[in-house]
Design an enzyme around this catalytic site. Structure first.
Site, PDB file in Angstrom:
ATOM      1  N   ARG A  93     -11.382   7.785  27.050  1.00 17.41           N
ATOM      2  CA  ARG A  93     -11.758   8.477  28.298  1.00 17.41           C
ATOM      3  C   ARG A  93     -10.559   8.755  29.193  1.00 17.41           C
ATOM      4  NH1 ARG A  93     -16.154   4.325  29.121  1.00 17.41           N
ATOM      5  NH2 ARG A  93     -15.331   3.657  27.120  1.00 17.41           N
TER       6      ARG A  93
ATOM      7  N   GLU B 176     -11.983 -10.804  24.286  1.00 24.38           N
ATOM      8  CA  GLU B 176     -12.804 -12.008  24.409  1.00 24.38           C
ATOM      9  C   GLU B 176     -12.954 -12.681  23.038  1.00 24.38           C
ATOM     10  OE1 GLU B 176     -16.432 -11.080  26.347  1.00 24.38           O
ATOM     11  OE2 GLU B 176     -17.093 -13.171  26.394  1.00 24.38           O
TER      12      GLU B 176
END
Ligand code: AMP
Length: 173
Positions: free
Chosen positions: A58, A95
């Site tokens: 994006r 993560e």
């Protein structure tokens, strides 16, 4: 126009606990897209910028439009394996696991003035890896521009003292 009203929040996407900020609702509105590009570019109009670096995917949408406005070239940072010529790579922690981003070695030369653009600053892992790639090529990063910052993730702590321009802040999910 209030750009925040053009962002659609999708709870639990792509997995439970993530509030996904969907910018397609902003992009499809010509006035909102135009204003976002103008407002993101504003602090950099008077600066000499050689390259706008956009982060996949994006960051390409805003970065491409901003490069035209700022009379700069555009350079894509891509996910691993997508760029066809000689590259530099940086791996960063997620993560769970790691991710790798790449840049063409010949995209930036020593001492060029660089503006980094992405749609959203979350943990800052991607942006910090982007800094490392550009610095390895000798670029001088003059700023970051993000449409959105998720303040509660404190990603800006990973970006040192490089100026950060943000249009929309969220202080919780
Ligand atoms: P980070 O490395 O954690 O700062 O993540 C930044 C990248 O992940 C950006 O390129 C964003 O497009 C994407 N991203 C992370 N969190 C979100 C979210 N909540 N909504 C939309 N995109 C996100």
């Amino acid at each position: 126009m209030n750009l925040e009203s053009k962002i659609r929040n999708i709870p639990d996407f792509p997995k439970a606990g993530i509030g996904f900020k969907d910018i397609t609702t902003l992009l499809k509105d010509a006035n909102a897209f135009n204003q976002a590009v103008d407002d993101l570019s504003m602090p950099f109009l008077e600066k000499k910028i050689d390259r706008v670096v956009g982060i996949e995917s994006r960051g390409f949408i805003f970065g491409g439009a901003m490069a035209l406005k700022l009379n700069a070239g555009f350079v894509p940072i891509r996910k691993q394996g997508k760029l066809p010529a000689a590259i530099l790579a940086e791996t960063y922690e997620l993560e769970y696991g790691t991710d790798t981003i790449e840049i063409h070695k010949d995209a930036i030369q020593e001492s060029m003035q660089i503006l980094i653009v992405d749609d959203l600053l979350a943990t800052g892992g991607t942006a910090a890896a982007t800094i490392r790639l550009i610095q390895k090529l000798g670029g001088e990063i003059i700023g970051f521009a993000f449409l959105i910052e998720l303040d509660f993730l404190h990603g800006r702590k990973k970006l040192g003292n490089i100026p950060i321009h943000v249009l929309i802040h969220y202080d919780n999910e």
